[in-house]
Design a protein around this motif. Sequence first.
Motif, PDB file in Angstrom:
ATOM      1  N   GLN A  58       0.850  -1.189   0.000  1.00  0.00           N
ATOM      2  CA  GLN A  58       0.000   0.000   0.000  1.00  0.00           C
ATOM      3  C   GLN A  58       0.886   1.239   0.000  1.00  0.00           C
ATOM      4  O   GLN A  58       2.083   1.161   0.291  1.00  0.00           O
ATOM      5  N   ARG A  62      -3.530   2.811   0.942  1.00  0.00           N
ATOM      6  CA  ARG A  62      -4.343   2.315  -0.161  1.00  0.00           C
ATOM      7  C   ARG A  62      -3.447   1.684  -1.224  1.00  0.00           C
ATOM      8  O   ARG A  62      -2.270   2.034  -1.376  1.00  0.00           O
ATOM      9  N   SER A  63      -4.042   0.746  -1.992  1.00  0.00           N
ATOM     10  CA  SER A  63      -3.278   0.067  -3.040  1.00  0.00           C
ATOM     11  C   SER A  63      -3.295   0.829  -4.367  1.00  0.00           C
ATOM     12  O   SER A  63      -2.424   0.615  -5.217  1.00  0.00           O
ATOM     13  N   GLN A  64      -4.249   1.726  -4.561  1.00  0.00           N
ATOM     14  CA  GLN A  64      -4.405   2.407  -5.852  1.00  0.00           C
ATOM     15  C   GLN A  64      -3.144   3.149  -6.308  1.00  0.00           C
ATOM     16  O   GLN A  64      -2.786   3.091  -7.498  1.00  0.00           O
ATOM     17  N   SER A  67      -0.816   0.920  -8.268  1.00  0.00           N
ATOM     18  CA  SER A  67      -1.458   0.109  -9.295  1.00  0.00           C
ATOM     19  C   SER A  67      -1.314   0.782 -10.656  1.00  0.00           C
ATOM     20  O   SER A  67      -0.639   1.797 -10.808  1.00  0.00           O
ATOM     21  N   THR A  68      -1.963   0.199 -11.650  1.00  0.00           N
ATOM     22  CA  THR A  68      -1.950   0.731 -13.013  1.00  0.00           C
ATOM     23  C   THR A  68      -3.220   0.292 -13.715  1.00  0.00           C
ATOM     24  O   THR A  68      -3.970  -0.551 -13.200  1.00  0.00           O
ATOM     25  N   MET A  72      -5.851  -2.890 -12.947  1.00  0.00           N
ATOM     26  CA  MET A  72      -7.275  -2.760 -12.674  1.00  0.00           C
ATOM     27  C   MET A  72      -8.110  -3.599 -13.634  1.00  0.00           C
ATOM     28  O   MET A  72      -9.184  -4.085 -13.276  1.00  0.00           O
ATOM     29  N   GLU A  95     -10.436   0.991   1.470  1.00  0.00           N
ATOM     30  CA  GLU A  95     -10.615   1.041   0.021  1.00  0.00           C
ATOM     31  C   GLU A  95     -12.027   1.472  -0.387  1.00  0.00           C
ATOM     32  O   GLU A  95     -12.341   1.523  -1.572  1.00  0.00           O
TER      33      GLU A  95
END
Length: 261
Positions: A58, A62-64, A67-68, A72, A95
Amino acid sequence: MRRLFPVTDQTVPTTSADEREWSLDELAEAYAYPPPGPGEPRPWLRANMVSTLDGAAQHDGRSQPISTAADMRIFGTLRGLADVVVAGAETVRQEQYRPARARAEFAARREAAGQGPAPAIAVVTASLDLDFSLPLFTSPLVPTLVLTGAAAAPDRVAAAEKAGARVVIAGDGMGVDPARAVRALAGLGHTRLLTEGGPRLLGQFVAAGVLDELCLTVSPMLTAGDAQRIAGGPSVAVPQRFALMSLLEENGFLFGRYGRA
């Protein structure tokens, strides 16, 4: 750029790269659940997690941020294939989980597999410290499940049920027994299981020896700091070996699929 490294008989051949993105059908085939064996189908629990190069699951809780877009798309594909998505209460809060939605791209595939229009969300919680006024509980396409222990506070159980959630007892005390949770979900007809963490819940599944598959995105980022790893909690007595099933690459992100060896 994208590349596929399929793994067959311990070899890793590569295909030439091209510029188009993976279609949802291609991803669905690449991440298909194992076909059910003879007799009563056994549950298959897969996890989907993302980690930076230095092990952070994280950034700012958050994990966003790590990410990419391709990550997603795989996230959506894994949900599109699952009967139920299992998440810890803290992850649901951090989340800002919403109900899973029906997606036309997976409708025919789900109907052929005997699945409903969307996966259920199952929240693992000992305290039931959740906001039951949120859409996750009041207006899901499929009723949300709350997995808790037999000693959970009766008033919180009543609040969950009043909001429309289905409470499932999966432990003798306050908390949830991971193996019992898997069996309870299978007893409800949910054999294609997907957990999205968080790290503490994944660690519990690992320690209980019930994780069948890990879908891991390795993000080409460094964050330092003290962020959690993808799995937390007590260590296992003997490291569990998993085998690489497939590997995708896009713009430096690696999307690995590992199965129990």
